[in-house]
Design a protein around this motif. Structure first.
Motif, PDB file in Angstrom:
ATOM      1  N   ARG A 252       0.831  -1.209   0.000  1.00 57.88           N
ATOM      2  CA  ARG A 252       0.000   0.000   0.000  1.00 57.88           C
ATOM      3  C   ARG A 252       0.865   1.259   0.000  1.00 57.88           C
ATOM      4  NH1 ARG A 252      -2.767  -1.263   3.866  1.00 57.88           N
ATOM      5  NH2 ARG A 252      -1.803  -0.132   5.585  1.00 57.88           N
ATOM      6  N   HIS A 253       1.851   1.297   0.870  1.00 58.29           N
ATOM      7  CA  HIS A 253       2.687   2.494   0.939  1.00 58.29           C
ATOM      8  C   HIS A 253       3.652   2.578  -0.241  1.00 58.29           C
ATOM      9  CE1 HIS A 253       1.102   3.851   4.700  1.00 58.29           C
ATOM     10  NE2 HIS A 253       1.385   2.716   5.304  1.00 58.29           N
ATOM     11  N   GLY A 254       4.081   1.434  -0.747  1.00 61.49           N
ATOM     12  CA  GLY A 254       4.914   1.448  -1.954  1.00 61.49           C
ATOM     13  C   GLY A 254       4.165   2.033  -3.130  1.00 61.49           C
ATOM     14  N   ALA A 255       2.890   1.660  -3.283  1.00 60.63           N
ATOM     15  CA  ALA A 255       2.079   2.202  -4.374  1.00 60.63           C
ATOM     16  C   ALA A 255       1.855   3.704  -4.190  1.00 60.63           C
ATOM     17  CB  ALA A 255       0.734   1.473  -4.424  1.00 60.63           C
ATOM     18  N   THR A 256       1.673   4.139  -2.939  1.00 59.22           N
ATOM     19  CA  THR A 256       1.479   5.572  -2.662  1.00 59.22           C
ATOM     20  C   THR A 256       2.707   6.372  -3.072  1.00 59.22           C
ATOM     21  OG1 THR A 256       0.011   5.074  -0.807  1.00 59.22           O
ATOM     22  CG2 THR A 256       1.012   7.257  -0.860  1.00 59.22           C
ATOM     23  N   ILE A 257       3.876   5.852  -2.740  1.00 52.24           N
ATOM     24  CA  ILE A 257       5.120   6.544  -3.085  1.00 52.24           C
ATOM     25  C   ILE A 257       5.322   6.582  -4.592  1.00 52.24           C
ATOM     26  CG2 ILE A 257       7.642   6.389  -2.922  1.00 52.24           C
ATOM     27  CD1 ILE A 257       7.151   5.219  -0.070  1.00 52.24           C
ATOM     28  N   LEU A 258       5.025   5.471  -5.276  1.00 48.20           N
ATOM     29  CA  LEU A 258       5.167   5.425  -6.730  1.00 48.20           C
ATOM     30  C   LEU A 258       4.218   6.402  -7.418  1.00 48.20           C
ATOM     31  CD1 LEU A 258       5.580   1.591  -7.364  1.00 48.20           C
ATOM     32  CD2 LEU A 258       7.279   3.366  -7.795  1.00 48.20           C
ATOM     33  N   ARG A 259       3.045   6.626  -6.825  1.00 49.40           N
ATOM     34  CA  ARG A 259       2.089   7.573  -7.404  1.00 49.40           C
ATOM     35  C   ARG A 259       2.509   9.014  -7.175  1.00 49.40           C
ATOM     36  NH1 ARG A 259      -1.909   4.236  -5.039  1.00 49.40           N
ATOM     37  NH2 ARG A 259      -2.236   5.829  -3.427  1.00 49.40           N
ATOM     38  N   GLY A 260       3.499   9.207  -6.302  1.00 55.00           N
ATOM     39  CA  GLY A 260       3.971  10.557  -6.040  1.00 55.00           C
ATOM     40  C   GLY A 260       3.049  11.346  -5.140  1.00 55.00           C
ATOM     41  N   ALA A 261       2.402  10.654  -4.191  1.00 54.36           N
ATOM     42  CA  ALA A 261       1.499  11.347  -3.273  1.00 54.36           C
ATOM     43  C   ALA A 261       2.241  12.440  -2.520  1.00 54.36           C
ATOM     44  CB  ALA A 261       0.894  10.351  -2.284  1.00 54.36           C
ATOM     45  N   LYS A 262       1.565  13.562  -2.312  1.00 58.21           N
ATOM     46  CA  LYS A 262       2.235  14.699  -1.686  1.00 58.21           C
ATOM     47  C   LYS A 262       2.655  14.382  -0.256  1.00 58.21           C
ATOM     48  CE  LYS A 262       1.942  19.681  -1.131  1.00 58.21           C
ATOM     49  NZ  LYS A 262       1.119  20.887  -1.348  1.00 58.21           N
ATOM     50  N   TYR A 263       1.775  13.743   0.514  1.00 57.40           N
ATOM     51  CA  TYR A 263       2.098  13.393   1.887  1.00 57.40           C
ATOM     52  C   TYR A 263       1.595  11.986   2.188  1.00 57.40           C
ATOM     53  CZ  TYR A 263       3.289  18.282   2.553  1.00 57.40           C
ATOM     54  OH  TYR A 263       3.874  19.510   2.444  1.00 57.40           O
ATOM     55  N   PRO A 264       2.466  10.979   2.111  1.00 55.17           N
ATOM     56  CA  PRO A 264       2.047   9.610   2.441  1.00 55.17           C
ATOM     57  C   PRO A 264       1.501   9.538   3.864  1.00 55.17           C
ATOM     58  CG  PRO A 264       4.235   9.646   1.438  1.00 55.17           C
ATOM     59  CD  PRO A 264       3.879  11.059   1.738  1.00 55.17           C
ATOM     60  N   ARG A 265       0.403   8.792   4.030  1.00 59.50           N
ATOM     61  CA  ARG A 265      -0.232   8.660   5.347  1.00 59.50           C
ATOM     62  C   ARG A 265      -0.652   7.217   5.574  1.00 59.50           C
ATOM     63  NH1 ARG A 265      -2.194  13.698   3.560  1.00 59.50           N
ATOM     64  NH2 ARG A 265      -1.857  15.417   5.019  1.00 59.50           N
ATOM     65  N   GLY A 266      -0.897   6.876   6.848  1.00 59.73           N
ATOM     66  CA  GLY A 266      -1.374   5.551   7.188  1.00 59.73           C
ATOM     67  C   GLY A 266      -1.117   5.247   8.655  1.00 59.73           C
ATOM     68  N   ARG A 267      -1.908   4.293   9.221  1.00 56.82           N
ATOM     69  CA  ARG A 267      -1.754   3.963  10.638  1.00 56.82           C
ATOM     70  C   ARG A 267      -0.409   3.332  10.936  1.00 56.82           C
ATOM     71  NH1 ARG A 267      -6.710   0.334  12.280  1.00 56.82           N
ATOM     72  NH2 ARG A 267      -6.064  -0.645  10.324  1.00 56.82           N
ATOM     73  N   GLN A 268       0.141   2.622   9.971  1.00 63.02           N
ATOM     74  CA  GLN A 268       1.412   1.940  10.187  1.00 63.02           C
ATOM     75  C   GLN A 268       2.606   2.798   9.769  1.00 63.02           C
ATOM     76  OE1 GLN A 268       1.470  -0.810  11.803  1.00 63.02           O
ATOM     77  NE2 GLN A 268      -0.736  -1.146  11.784  1.00 63.02           N
ATOM     78  N   LEU A 269       2.360   4.040   9.426  1.00 58.44           N
ATOM     79  CA  LEU A 269       3.421   4.912   8.932  1.00 58.44           C
ATOM     80  C   LEU A 269       3.641   6.070   9.905  1.00 58.44           C
ATOM     81  CD1 LEU A 269       3.958   6.025   5.296  1.00 58.44           C
ATOM     82  CD2 LEU A 269       3.823   7.785   7.059  1.00 58.44           C
ATOM     83  N   VAL A 270       4.902   6.362  10.152  1.00 61.22           N
ATOM     84  CA  VAL A 270       5.290   7.495  10.997  1.00 61.22           C
ATOM     85  C   VAL A 270       6.122   8.445  10.147  1.00 61.22           C
ATOM     86  CG1 VAL A 270       6.551   8.243  13.040  1.00 61.22           C
ATOM     87  CG2 VAL A 270       5.307   6.072  13.076  1.00 61.22           C
ATOM     88  N   ARG A 271       5.744   9.720  10.091  1.00 61.39           N
ATOM     89  CA  ARG A 271       6.494  10.688   9.297  1.00 61.39           C
ATOM     90  C   ARG A 271       6.692  11.972  10.088  1.00 61.39           C
ATOM     91  NH1 ARG A 271       3.068  12.749   5.951  1.00 61.39           N
ATOM     92  NH2 ARG A 271       3.409  14.915   6.568  1.00 61.39           N
ATOM     93  N   HIS A 272       7.911  12.482  10.062  1.00 58.61           N
ATOM     94  CA  HIS A 272       8.206  13.772  10.672  1.00 58.61           C
ATOM     95  C   HIS A 272       8.995  14.596   9.671  1.00 58.61           C
ATOM     96  CE1 HIS A 272       6.878  13.121  14.867  1.00 58.61           C
ATOM     97  NE2 HIS A 272       7.132  11.852  14.598  1.00 58.61           N
TER      98      HIS A 272
END
Length: 314
Positions: A252-272
């Motif tokens: 799911r997150h790999g596909a989000t990154i490949l699509r070039g999403a501006k800000y990847p999000r998800g319960r299993q993802l931590v971003r700072h």
């Protein structure tokens, strides 16, 4: 202008003819010395000596690993007003740092751009990252990301395959998913402690983390992969971490990154975004990579953003 050209003859797309063309072109504008690396760490030693000897410019013709070595050599004593300017002519398979600077991938075009920058005095100062005592230009990774780098190094030959990183990622994933590390990530709190010391917020249960100094993180063929879109050479560090390496989460997150999403999000993802420093602590030794170069296994590493660390000809 006194300049040193550092060439890695083992880099994927460097050739003797290309080296000679580059050297001849540079020699028309600067007083040039040429060095070909012959051992791991040779570029570090050469850049350190160039900085100590008062060189004005060090040009790298090689891949991201050679660029990283030169940067670490130039900044052995930290950033100073006397640190030589860096020039880059891509010669590797990925050339992430050059791409993030907006430099051409073609060595001939990049040489022309470099000559124009030297003649016009065009340059920019960029921020860099440090993983403990090791400088990095575009990213560092803990866990799966570093295991991919290890797998790539084991499979790489002079002629790189476009699918090498994909195959290496799958191989590393098969190993990591069976025994993912237990990582704790510590980031600065919103307000400093009354003592003036950093107040850390601990995030437990991390399985893999990538720390970015710029964006994009790397390329799949010509497609940029953006982990922390708001990160740049002019900001603090960005970090993206996964709490799970389960296949649905990774896909799911790999596909989000490949699509070039501006800000990847998800319960299993931590971003700072834009953090001045962070720590990653492990319950057992885990692999660490900087700029695509494996630096060994550690149980903890401190990542630090260093603004305006280096001047680059662009």
């Amino acid at each position: 202008m006194l300049a040193l050209l550092v060439v890695n003859p083992q880099a994927t797309s460097t050739t003797p003819a290309g080296r000679d063309v580059l050297a001849h072109a540079l020699a028309s504008d600067v007083k040039l010395e040429v060095l070909e690396t012959t051992y791991r760490g040779h570029a570090v030693d050469a850049a350190r000596e160039a900085a100590a000897d008062g060189y004005d410019l060090v040009v790298v013709h090689g891949g991201d690993g050679t660029v990283n070595e030169v940067v670490n050599g130039l900044l052995t004593d930290g950033p100073t007003r006397r640190t030589p300017m860096l020039g880059v002519v891509p010669g590797g398979s990925a050339n992430v740092f050059a791409g993030a600077l907006g430099l051409p991938k073609d060595p001939v075009e990049a040489t022309y751009r470099l000559l124009r920058a030297i003649e016009s005095g065009s340059s920019r100062r960029i921020g860099l990252g440090r993983a403990d005592d090791r400088w990095f230009t575009f990213n560092a990774g803990v866990g799966w990301d570093a295991a991919v780098v290890d797998a790539v190094d084991a499979r790489r030959r002079k002629r790189a395959s476009p699918t090498l990183y994909v195959r290496a990622a799958l191989a590393a994933y098969a190993q990591q998913v069976r025994r993912p590390p237990e990582l704790t990530m510590e980031v600065p709190g919103a307000e400093p402690a009354e003592s003036g010391d950093t107040e850390w917020i601990s995030i437990e249960g991390i399985r893999a983390a990538v720390v970015c100094n710029t964006n994009p993180w790397t390329y799949l063929r010509s497609r940029p992969l953006r982990l922390v879109p708001g990160c740049s050479f002019d900001t603090g560090l960005g970090v993206l971490a996964l709490r799970s390496l389960a296949l649905p989460t990774v896909l799911r997150h790999g596909a989000t990154i490949l699509r070039g999403a501006k800000y990847p999000r998800g319960r299993q993802l931590v971003r700072h975004d834009n953090v001045p420093h962070l720590r990653v602590i492990s319950s057992a030794p885990v692999p660490i990579q900087v700029d695509g170069d494996l630096v060994g296994e550690r149980t903890g590493v401190l990542f630090t953003a260093v603004p305006d660390a280096l001047r680059v000809a662009v």
